[in-house]
Every structure is written in structure tokens, then in C-alpha cells.
Enzyme design. Structure first.
Site, PDB file in Angstrom:
ATOM      1  CB  SER A  64    -102.048 149.036 -42.034  1.00 17.10           C
ATOM      2  OG  SER A  64    -101.143 148.094 -42.576  1.00 17.10           O
ATOM      3  CG  HIS A  67    -104.786 142.635 -50.042  1.00 12.76           C
ATOM      4  ND1 HIS A  67    -104.704 142.150 -48.772  1.00 12.76           N
ATOM      5  CD2 HIS A  67    -103.849 143.614 -50.119  1.00 12.76           C
ATOM      6  CE1 HIS A  67    -103.759 142.801 -48.103  1.00 12.76           C
ATOM      7  NE2 HIS A  67    -103.244 143.701 -48.903  1.00 12.76           N
ATOM      8  CE1 TYR A  69    -101.596 142.403 -44.663  1.00 15.48           C
ATOM      9  CE2 TYR A  69    -100.252 144.286 -44.019  1.00 15.48           C
ATOM     10  CZ  TYR A  69    -101.218 143.721 -44.841  1.00 15.48           C
ATOM     11  OH  TYR A  69    -101.803 144.466 -45.826  1.00 15.48           O
ATOM     12  CB  THR A  89    -104.861 140.781 -43.526  1.00 14.84           C
ATOM     13  OG1 THR A  89    -105.476 142.060 -43.290  1.00 14.84           O
ATOM     14  CG2 THR A  89    -104.732 140.563 -45.024  1.00 14.84           C
TER      15      THR A  89
END
Length: 401
Positions: free
Chosen positions: A108, A277, A131, A157
Site C-alpha cells: 500500500s 474497499h 493512492y 485504487t
């Protein structure tokens, strides 16, 4: 005696005892009423399995591919923020476990261990999840870092332009960095093994941001940067810009509508992930498993359709594959293992899911995951078509108040 682990819930129980409440709640929370978060799991229970007998079960195989990568089973570790706060050096340990088992690991953007940390401690490529931030220089630099580290796929995402409200996180003071409350300090004091491990590592802040984003050199400057950086202006034009900038394999995560799946193909996605999510954004949205068949019907012949949300067993994996998914992702299931037992716990989680997938496949009369399909399932009437867009008296879709 070491604990006997027979199901993911065994790891969950150990995890709950071992990890501080604020990080446990971060994992075990959805937005608002948590309806979508709950239904991600419970909707799997509505799908039943067809038992078949007198079939030769020798030579079974769960091996497959996900966007061209050979995998021991069609399961990847999903990107989970703050993984390194569930267990010291958590992203490194999870990536090592995934590599050894033969499944992809996804790092992430909001990880504690950096891209470089994970690359230094693994030998095979991993995937990087992005992101989109307002700071385009940061985004471009992060993409360059991921390429330099050998990441062989970008997971972009799309459903976090604005944060959904998660009541537990607000009450626990979970932010970037966490705001400690008297209750959270008292709870932290009871988690001695966890605390000792955290004291032994230097990785306690967002490693992909601190020292990389302009003006963020330490934890004190991190909070204001993260509060204003998620980009609400993200649209398909920006997605195309990032896809072109990346230039490699692209997975678009957060697709929950067939129209958006079509748009994902137009920007060149190699795969899409049917995902809400983990129920942490739009509460009231349908579960991933309920939306999966419609999206597979729309685009499944033209791109790989993957799915995440609610998977807690190998039977859940089988149901998703039988409904058309080419790959699945586990988030909470591997976090339970990591928080409970570190790298060994992630391995245990993967072993449990693999064993359940293999045995269930056999009892359904199949010996290869590629043979799974709707014929292996019993699905209730209305599972796919109970909801439709609201319409006004003239039959047009009702789009306003």
C-alpha cells in the site's frame, strides 16, 4: 504448545488479544453503519455448493495465473495501510510469506515499510498500490520508485478520493500519526510483546511518504500533509495519465459498477478488482460477491476480473472463482495471521485458505481451478437482480431528489 490453527477465525482470536485496540479496530471496521462491511462476508453464505461424487480426484491443482504471473492459487495479498503497525516490519514479513508461498503481495501507498524496504528484503517482484494525491510530483516520483524497485504491476485504487467516515477510528484517535487518548495509552500498555517488537524496529511511520513528500520530513509534519492530499479531482483523464506514466501492467481497484468496468477497459486496464474497499467507503453499496457476476458478464471476456471483500476461507475463494473471478484478494484474513504470529501467521493463513480451496474443489467434483464455474454453485433467486436503478413514473432513471 503452539496453537492448532484450523481456520482463519483461530488466527483472528489470537490477533485480537495481541494487537492494540486502535489497530484492531482499524482492521475490523467499516464506514457508517457497517452494513456493506458485514454483507461482504454474509452474502457469501447465500451461495451454496453442489456436491458431486464418484469423480477421480487424483492430480488436483490450484495453480493459475494472475495478469500473466504464475500463482500457487488465484489469491493475492491485498494492499492494507498501516500493516507495519499490526506487527513490527509487517509489510516485509507479509511480502516474504507471500513470496515463499507463491502468491502476489501488494504494498500500500500508506504502508509503514517503504517500497525500498520491501524490495531489499524480498527477491521477487511485488505489486504496488497507488493512492492518487494532489501533489503530482509526489505521484510521479512514487511511480518511479516502484519501477526502480522492480514492481511488476501497479494497483491503482479509484474509490478513495474522499475518506468514508469510520466511527471507530475517530473514537480511537487513529490518524496519521495516531493521536493517543488515555484509553488508547492504557490499552497499549497491556500489549507488551507487540510493544517490545515495535521498540526494536525503526519503521513506525509511513515509509513511502516521510522523507519523500515535499515538506514531510518527520511525523509532526505528516498529519497536515495526509489530511489534504487525497485527490478528489481524480477522474478517468487522470487515470489515463497515470496509466501512461506507469507504462506497465495496470490493475484498477474499486470497480463496483458495470459502466465503470467499461471505462476501465478504455484506459487500458489489464485487470479490474471488484471491490468496495472492504466496506470502508460507501456504506450501503452492494457486496463485492453480489456485484461480481454482473461485472464479469459485462467485461470478463475482455479483461481479467478479480475480486476482494469478505473472503475468509478457501470456500469463499472457490465461490468467487466459480462466479467468474480470475483472481481474489485477502486483506483482513492475512492481517489476522500477521498480527497473531508474524510471518508464520501469514503463512498459516495462506495454508488454511489453500487447503480449504483444494478440499472443497474436490468435493465439488473438480480437480482444476480453471474448471470451476456456475455449475458448481447453487445461487438463490434474485441474488443478482433484486436491486436496480430507481425510476420515476415515466420510466426514466431517477437521478435527482
Amino acid at each position: 504448545m503452539p496453537p492448532v490453527i484450523t481456520e482463519i477465525e483461530d488466527l483472528h482470536r489470537i490477533y485480537r488479544r495481541r494487537v492494540p485496540r486502535m489497530f484492531y479496530d482499524y482492521c475490523q471496521s467499516g464506514s457508517w453503519t457497517e452494513q456493506t462491511y458485514r454483507e461482504n462476508e454474509t452474502d457469501f453464505d447465500l451461495v451454496r455448493l453442489r456436491q458431486r461424487v464418484a469423480v477421480d480426484m487424483e492430480g488436483r491443482s490450484t495453480r493459475s495465473t494472475m495478469i500473466g504471473r504464475d500463482v500457487a492459487m488465484p489469491v493475492a495479498l491485498a494492499p492494507v495501510g498501516l500493516t507495519g503497525m499490526q506487527h513490527a516490519d509487517g509489510e516485509i514479513l507479509a511480502a516474504q510469506a507471500a513470496e515463499a508461498f507463491g502468491v502476489p503481495f501488494t504494498l500500500s501507498t500508506m504502508s509503514i515499510c517503504s517500497i525500498e524496504d520491501v524490495a531489499e528484503h524480498t527477491s521477487k517482484p511485488f505489486w504496488f498500490q497507488l493512492y492518487v494525491m494532489r501533489d503530482e510530483k509526489f505521484v510521479d516520483a512514487t511511480l518511479a520508485r516502484a519501477r526502480a524497485a522492480g514492481c511488476d504491476a501497479l494497483v491503482l485504487t479509484l474509490d478513495l478520493q474522499i475518506l468514508g467516515q469510520r466511527h471507530k477510528d475517530l473514537k480511537n484517535g487513529l490518524s496519521a500519526p495516531p493521536k493517543l487518548t488515555p484509553a488508547s495509552v492504557a490499552n497499549l500498555a497491556t500489549k507488551v510483546p507487540w510493544g517490545l517488537e515495535m521498540l526494536r524496529t525503526k519503521r513506525r511511520f509511513f515509509g513511502n511518504i516521510v522523507g519523500h513528500a515535499e515538506g514531510v520530513g518527520d511525523a509532526s509534519s505528516l498529519s497536515s500533509w495526509t489530511a489534504e492530499q487525497f485527490d478528489p479531482r481524480l477522474d478517468w483523464g487522470k487515470v489515463k495519465r497515470i496509466a501512461d506514466k506507469w507504462g506497465g501492467k495496470l490493475i484498477l481497484k474499486g470497480i463496483l459498477d458495470a459502466e465503470d468496468a467499461e471505462m476501465a477497459l478504455e484506459v487500458g486496464a489489464n485487470a479490474i478488482v471488484v471491490s468496495n474497499h472492504g466496506g470502508r467507503q460507501l456504506d450501503g453499496a452492494l457486496s463485492s460477491i453480489r456485484m461480481l457476476p454482473e461485472i464479469v458478464d459485462a467485461v470478463g471476456s475482455r479483461t481479467e476480473v478479480h475480486m476482494d471483500g469478505g473472503i475468509r476461507s478457501g470456500q469463499d475463494v472457490l465461490k468467487a472463482l466459480a462466479l467468474g473471478a480470475r483472481g481474489t484478494y485477502i486483506g483482513r484474513a492475512f492481517i489476522y495471521g500477521l498480527g497473531a504470529m508474524g510471518r508464520e501467521g501469514v503463512t498459516r493463513a495462506l495454508e488454511v485458505i489453500h487447503r480449504e480451496l483444494d478440499v472443497t474443489m474436490a468435493l465439488c467434483g473438480e480437480k482444476d481451478v480453471h474448471a470451476l464455474g456456475p455449475h458448481n454453485l447453487l445461487v438463490p433467486r434474485g441474488f443478482r437482480g433484486e436491486w436496480e436503478p430507481a425510476r420515476n413514473a415515466r420510466g426514466a432513471e431517477q437521478l435527482d431528489g
